[in-house]
Design a protein around this motif. Structure first.
Motif, mmCIF file in Angstrom:
data_model
loop_
_atom_site.group_PDB
_atom_site.id
_atom_site.type_symbol
_atom_site.label_atom_id
_atom_site.label_comp_id
_atom_site.label_asym_id
_atom_site.label_seq_id
_atom_site.Cartn_x
_atom_site.Cartn_y
_atom_site.Cartn_z
ATOM 1 N N ILE A 197 -12.907 6.299 10.535
ATOM 2 C CA ILE A 197 -12.384 5.560 9.370
ATOM 3 C C ILE A 197 -13.376 5.649 8.208
ATOM 4 C CG2 ILE A 197 -13.210 3.138 9.678
ATOM 5 C CD1 ILE A 197 -10.287 2.274 9.445
ATOM 6 N N GLU A 234 -8.263 5.148 16.730
ATOM 7 C CA GLU A 234 -9.187 5.341 15.599
ATOM 8 C C GLU A 234 -10.506 4.613 15.832
ATOM 9 O OE1 GLU A 234 -7.799 3.864 11.787
ATOM 10 O OE2 GLU A 234 -8.908 5.465 10.786
ATOM 11 N N HIS A 294 4.369 3.937 13.555
ATOM 12 C CA HIS A 294 3.523 3.187 12.620
ATOM 13 C C HIS A 294 4.319 2.905 11.336
ATOM 14 C CE1 HIS A 294 -0.300 2.137 10.748
ATOM 15 N NE2 HIS A 294 0.006 2.914 9.727
ATOM 16 N N LYS A 350 -5.338 -4.725 6.969
ATOM 17 C CA LYS A 350 -6.783 -5.015 7.041
ATOM 18 C C LYS A 350 -7.108 -5.959 5.882
ATOM 19 C CE LYS A 350 -7.379 -0.080 8.261
ATOM 20 N NZ LYS A 350 -7.135 0.148 9.648
ATOM 21 N N TRP A 407 -2.929 5.048 17.852
ATOM 22 C CA TRP A 407 -4.054 5.141 16.904
ATOM 23 C C TRP A 407 -4.562 3.737 16.527
ATOM 24 C CZ3 TRP A 407 -7.209 8.709 15.169
ATOM 25 C CH2 TRP A 407 -7.753 8.667 13.883
ATOM 26 N N PHE A 456 -12.092 7.480 4.962
ATOM 27 C CA PHE A 456 -11.895 6.499 3.885
ATOM 28 C C PHE A 456 -13.229 5.831 3.539
ATOM 29 C CE2 PHE A 456 -8.065 6.551 6.632
ATOM 30 C CZ PHE A 456 -7.149 7.061 5.725
ATOM 31 N N SER A 477 -0.981 -1.987 7.950
ATOM 32 C CA SER A 477 -1.992 -0.946 8.126
ATOM 33 C C SER A 477 -3.205 -1.218 7.253
ATOM 34 C CB SER A 477 -1.351 0.411 7.859
ATOM 35 O OG SER A 477 -2.081 1.378 8.545
ATOM 36 N N ARG A 478 -3.529 -0.340 6.271
ATOM 37 C CA ARG A 478 -4.702 -0.636 5.428
ATOM 38 C C ARG A 478 -4.461 -1.930 4.660
ATOM 39 N NH1 ARG A 478 -4.487 5.078 2.748
ATOM 40 N NH2 ARG A 478 -3.606 5.446 4.801
ATOM 41 N N ASN A 532 0.820 -1.210 0.000
ATOM 42 C CA ASN A 532 0.000 0.000 0.000
ATOM 43 C C ASN A 532 0.854 1.260 0.000
ATOM 44 O OD1 ASN A 532 0.560 -0.999 2.773
ATOM 45 N ND2 ASN A 532 -0.345 0.954 3.380
ATOM 46 N N TRP A 588 -13.338 2.339 1.629
ATOM 47 C CA TRP A 588 -12.675 1.110 2.071
ATOM 48 C C TRP A 588 -13.661 -0.024 2.367
ATOM 49 C CZ3 TRP A 588 -8.323 2.692 6.109
ATOM 50 C CH2 TRP A 588 -7.255 3.273 5.400
HETATM 51 C C1 GTR Z 1 -4.552 5.832 8.677
HETATM 52 C C2 GTR Z 1 -5.821 5.083 8.952
HETATM 53 C C3 GTR Z 1 -5.492 3.737 9.527
HETATM 54 C C4 GTR Z 1 -4.415 3.031 8.750
HETATM 55 C C5 GTR Z 1 -3.353 3.963 8.206
HETATM 56 C C6 GTR Z 1 -2.446 3.375 7.124
HETATM 57 O O1 GTR Z 1 -4.751 7.114 8.255
HETATM 58 O O2 GTR Z 1 -6.584 5.827 9.821
HETATM 59 O O3 GTR Z 1 -6.653 2.968 9.656
HETATM 60 O O4 GTR Z 1 -4.954 2.278 7.725
HETATM 61 O O5 GTR Z 1 -3.883 5.103 7.679
HETATM 62 O O6 GTR Z 1 -2.895 2.627 6.259
HETATM 63 O O7 GTR Z 1 -1.254 3.701 7.153
#
Ligand code: GTR
Length: 390
Positions: free
Chosen positions: A273, A268, A372, A234, A321, A277, A230-231, A133, A280
């Motif tokens: 979210i 979050e 992160h 998911k 977060w 987004f 992260s995303r 991503n 998503w």
């Molecule tokens: C943030 C979002 C998270 C996470 C993150 C990412 O802004 O709030 O849920 O997905 O992005 O993907 O780095």
């Protein structure tokens, strides 16, 4: 005047509803939905009952309320090796750049995969597949750019193949253009309140790469780990929940609507979210804005869908977060499902300290010091999990 007032009211509502909590003492009391109780109220005591009744029920709840349907039919699929180098990485690996074209309804998508297979270890090789991503420079096939986000040399040195594809091949990560990808092959999804959206499209892409692995003799398709950050994490969870061909799932800093419990309302939240987004998750998910407790599932149930396959969830100490504690608790709440398969979790009762990984099958966890991110430290531990498997 009326319009200004309405706009102001909306702003106030949004500001209130998106206030974030980072204080453990302020986590509200919550009751999680039961993983091992059917909709009809029966206790699930056997693996058979889990697989025949409860697992399909839970999968359907996630589809309908959060991630959307996962269409499995397509007209045809074609694999083209666009570039191959048997002596990549100074002779350590074979590089393949593969284009996967999937056709349906006279529309198509092309998924571009970068794959390195180790030359000096057993074949077919197990593989770690990243749902990328971030920028494609992170998965540079020429290896001029090297990135901790995808430390390909380290994975190859450990005896595993390593692969990646980029999310934008499936669905651009943008609320206005996400439909210009897989969703064009399945236009009916856009109409449905439980239709596929971007995270679903990325997970769908991982399954098409799995289709390719099943045809590549260098790859042990029974030993594929799907990895996401992260995303992307998911999406790796949803991919592994949907597609049981994935032998291992890694979800790195996936947080809200990833591996962390929603009902804790820590960091979050769903409203936030869905607001930032909206592309998503499916339309139905918007009904749970500010209503975490109304969800018929929570994220421990998504992890349970991966049982008995190993799952690694991570966090970073400065990434509140994504709720590191809520992630650990979700794993703990999935333990009962692994136990149905006779698998005992090695997780302690309480969250381990920072940089104290538990990289052991079936449920692995760590909270890395720092921000992160997805780093070589994280990958090193994913490899430990791969090696710890029987
Ligand atoms: C943030 C979002 C998270 C996470 C993150 C990412 O802004 O709030 O849920 O997905 O992005 O993907 O780095």
């Amino acid at each position: 005047m009326k319009q200004i007032l309405t706009a102001l009211l909306l702003l106030v509502c949004l500001t209130n509803s998106t206030a974030q909590n980072y204080d453990e003492a302020k986590v509200p009391a919550y009751v999680l939905p039961e993983v091992l109780k059917t909709a009809a109220g029966k206790e699930v005591k056997s693996r058979k009952m889990w697989e025949d009744v409860r697992r399909p029920e839970i999968l359907r709840l996630f589809e309908d309320n959060i991630y959307g349907q996962m269409p499995k039919d397509y007209d045809s699929i074609r694999y083209t090796i666009k570039n191959e180098d048997k002596g990549a990485m100074n002779g350590k690996a074979r590089l393949k750049e593969v284009a996967i074209n999937v056709y349906r309804n006279r529309k198509s998508v092309e998924i571009n995969v970068v794959l390195f297979v180790p030359n000096h270890s057993k074949k077919p090789a197990p593989v770690l597949l990243l749902i990328n991503n971030r920028g494609t420079e992170n998965t540079d096939p020429t290896r001029k750019v090297k990135s901790g986000f995808w430390p390909a040399e380290m994975v190859i040195d450990s005896g595993y193949a390593v692969a990646a594809f980029h999310v934008s091949d499936l669905a651009p990560d943008n609320k206005d253009t996400f439909m210009n990808g897989v969703v064009q092959l399945y236009p009916e999804q856009l109409e449905a309140d439980n239709g596929m959206r971007a995270i679903g499209a990325w997970a769908w892409g991982a399954s098409r790469v799995m289709d390719y692995f099943e045809k590549d003799k260098d790859i042990d398709a029974g030993n594929v780990a799907v990895v996401g950050h992260s995303r992307g994490g998911k999406a790796s969870l949803w991919a592994a929940a949907q597609d049981q061909r994935f032998a291992v799932c890694v979800t790195n800093c996936s947080g809200n609507t990833g591996a962390a419990l929603a009902r804790r309302q820590f960091g979050e939240r769903i409203t936030r979210i869905n607001t930032t987004f909206p592309h998503w998750f499916n339309n139905n998910y918007k009904k749970f804005n500010d209503k975490e407790n109304d969800l018929p599932v929570d994220q421990h149930m998504l992890i349970a869908l991966i049982a008995p396959r190993p799952l690694y969830a991570t966090n970073a100490s400065k990434d509140l977060w994504a709720d590191p504690t809520g992630t650990f608790l979700a794993l703990k709440k999935a333990e009962k499902t692994y136990a149905l398969y006779g698998l005992k979790s090695k997780l302690p009762a309480n969250p381990p300290g920072i940089n104290a990984p538990i990289p052991s099958s079936p449920l692995a966890y760590h909270n890395r010091e720092g921000e992160h991110d997805l780093t070589a430290y994280d990958w090193g531990n994913f490899i430990r999990l791969m090696k710890s498997r029987p």
